[in-house]
Design a protein around this motif. Structure first.
Motif, mmCIF file in Angstrom:
data_model
loop_
_atom_site.group_PDB
_atom_site.id
_atom_site.type_symbol
_atom_site.label_atom_id
_atom_site.label_comp_id
_atom_site.label_asym_id
_atom_site.label_seq_id
_atom_site.Cartn_x
_atom_site.Cartn_y
_atom_site.Cartn_z
ATOM 1 N N SER A 1 0.825 -1.211 0.000
ATOM 2 C CA SER A 1 0.000 0.000 0.000
ATOM 3 C C SER A 1 0.858 1.260 0.000
ATOM 4 N N LYS B 1 0.546 4.024 -3.239
ATOM 5 C CA LYS B 1 0.192 5.437 -3.087
ATOM 6 C C LYS B 1 0.748 6.271 -4.236
ATOM 7 N N HIS C 1 -9.592 0.432 -5.205
ATOM 8 C CA HIS C 1 -8.419 0.497 -4.329
ATOM 9 C C HIS C 1 -8.840 0.556 -2.859
ATOM 10 N N VAL C 2 -9.786 1.456 -2.586
ATOM 11 C CA VAL C 2 -10.204 1.681 -1.202
ATOM 12 C C VAL C 2 -10.901 0.447 -0.627
ATOM 13 N N ALA D 1 -6.581 3.236 3.499
ATOM 14 C CA ALA D 1 -7.814 3.472 2.743
ATOM 15 C C ALA D 1 -8.247 4.928 2.863
ATOM 16 N N PHE E 1 -5.968 7.119 0.599
ATOM 17 C CA PHE E 1 -6.339 6.986 -0.806
ATOM 18 C C PHE E 1 -7.610 7.787 -1.106
ATOM 19 N N PHE E 2 -8.572 7.704 -0.212
ATOM 20 C CA PHE E 2 -9.843 8.396 -0.431
ATOM 21 C C PHE E 2 -9.638 9.914 -0.442
ATOM 22 N N TYR F 1 -7.865 11.094 -3.580
ATOM 23 C CA TYR F 1 -8.769 11.087 -4.735
ATOM 24 C C TYR F 1 -9.679 12.317 -4.728
#
Length: 462
Positions: free
Chosen positions: A188, A192, A222-223, A235, A238-239, A242
């Motif tokens: 992970s 990124k 991904h999440v 997670a 990533f969120f 985005y």
């Protein structure tokens, strides 16, 4: 004698890092790297003074020569990194490389105090990472076709996270890593970076509703894989990345508000579905009600920060070992206890100055792909800093994210170094873009002067 050295050193160390931090922001007074050279030189001097003062105390407190040898090796590595970077990339940004070395030196200091064995491992990981990183600005500058692999980045990221979900080893209830030939990786961390490349490539081409929906589906994949692996901290990163990249690419506040609403709903669902999230929230709300169980880590962290005071108790004078996983999740608390609140605040400000420089580079880049890449990497970095320090100070629930460059962790150090060197590559591209604009402005003036000269010569001949 040792007592006097330890006590006086606290104030000198705080003074040195405070002056270094001041220079981090004075840099922004000048746009030209040439005019910043004096600031960079003073930063290097102050960095080595902080490093020397801390290891002087460590050597006096332990009386062990291996710490002195380890200090010498660190000095060679940090000095070589600064000098070699300046020689190989004279157009690079020295603030980024200076701050990187400063944060690495703080990591070496606190890890040497907490676990000498882990500090040695971290040193070798950093050495290899810097060697790899030195090549990255060149690759970023030369391989301009990197933007063409948008969907390959998406596929690689989902595949890497999926492998962990299926084959990864369980660590404290979460699947976050797997081993190859005895070497443990945390995919992970690496994903990124390619996740940012994917979003930059997808959003620089188009940001209509269909493209936003498509990127949302892939980002959601991904999440969801990370949620299924119970790696909720990653997670969340990533969120947020985005949502912020979509907002910057489109400038549409509706997407930002929708992201906030969706994130809030997802947080409520995570609380309902995962028992360890409920435990962490309970520990955040009232850690003293469960001080012997779920709240033990955070209460010990708060005790450590509170006992350190403004200037700290001094290295090897506190009890950071009482905090479980202090070298990873709660390293900020160890820094605050033994080096002080002022030192810790300066460390945070150094991280913020890195983020400001990242945003400065992003804003000045003309190429949309490079601009979004710099922005995405900057958000990834600063949000990780926020999650770690916020969790350790009870500002937010603990997420289990490491503090970049400071915490112990090979994958985290390597990926953060790669991120910094990618930004360096983008800065060099920005410098070249600026040079081309200056040439274009000068060219018409030269043509006008030549035409004027020709007219004068013709008049004289007549």
């Amino acid at each position: 004698m040792e007592l006097y050295i330890t006590e006086l050193s606290k104030y000198f160390i705080t003074l040195f890092i405070a002056l270094y931090t001041l220079e981090c922001f004075l840099v922004f007074r000048f746009q030209d790297e040439e005019r910043r050279r004096g600031i960079y030189f003073r930063q290097n001097l102050l960095m080595f003074l902080v490093h020397f003062s801390c290891f002087l105390v460590i050597c006096f407190e332990t009386g062990k020569l291996e710490y002195l040898l380890f200090y010498v090796l660190q000095q060679i590595l940090l000095f070589a990194a600064i000098v070699l970077f300046s020689m190989i990339y004279p157009n690079g940004n020295r603030l980024i490389i200076n701050n990187m070395c400063m944060l690495l030196s703080i990591g070496f200091i606190i890890l040497s105090r907490l676990s000498f064995e882990k500090a040695i491992k971290q040193f070798f990981i950093v050495t290899v990472s810097i060697i790899i990183g030195m090549m990255i600005p060149f690759l970023i500058h030369k391989f301009k076709f990197l933007r063409n692999f948008t969907w390959a980045y998406a596929a690689a990221g989902i595949a890497a996270l999926g492998i962990v979900l299926i084959l990864g080893s369980v660590t404290y209830g979460s699947k976050i890593s797997y081993s190859v030939a005895g070497v443990t990786f945390q995919p992970s961390e690496f994903v990124k970076i390619i996740f940012v490349f994917f979003l930059a490539g997808a959003l620089c081409e188009s940001h209509d509703l269909l493209r936003i929906a498509l990127t949302a589906v892939i980002a959601g994949a991904h999440v969801l894989i990370l949620v299924a692996s119970k790696d909720l901290g990653s997670a969340l990163i990533f969120f947020i990345v985005y949502v912020m990249m979509v907002f910057i690419a489109t400038g549409n506040w509706i997407y930002l508000l929708a992201g906030c609403a969706g994130g809030s709903g997802a947080a409520v669902m995570a609380y309902q579905l995962f028992s360890h999230v409920q435990v962490r929230v309970q520990a955040w709300k009232d850690p003293f009600s469960c001080i012997d169980d779920a709240g033990y880590q955070i209460t010990q962290s708060l005790f450590a920060i509170g006992s350190g005071g403004w200037f700290g108790l001094g290295l090897f004078r506190g009890t950071p070992d009482s905090i479980p996983f202090v070298e990873a999740d709660f390293v900020f608390s160890a820094v605050a206890e033994e080096l002080g609140i002022v030192f810790s605040m300066c460390m945070i400000l150094i991280c913020i100055s890195c983020f400001i420089m990242f945003m400065n580079i992003s804003l000045r880049l003309k190429d949309k792909f490079y601009q979004l890449t710099a922005f995405g990497l900057g958000v990834t970095y600063i949000f990780q800093v926020f999650l770690t320090i916020g969790g350790g100070t009870k500002f937010i629930p603990m997420t289990g994210i490491t503090l970049p460059f400071i915490s112990y962790g090979g994958s985290s150090v390597l990926t953060t170094l790669v991120m910094f060197f990618i930004i360096e590559g983008l800065y060099i591209i920005r410098q070249e873009e600026g040079a081309k604009r200056v040439k274009k402005k000068r060219r018409p003036r030269r043509m006008e002067s030549e035409e004027f000269r020709e007219e004068q010569e013709a008049t004289e001949e007549e």
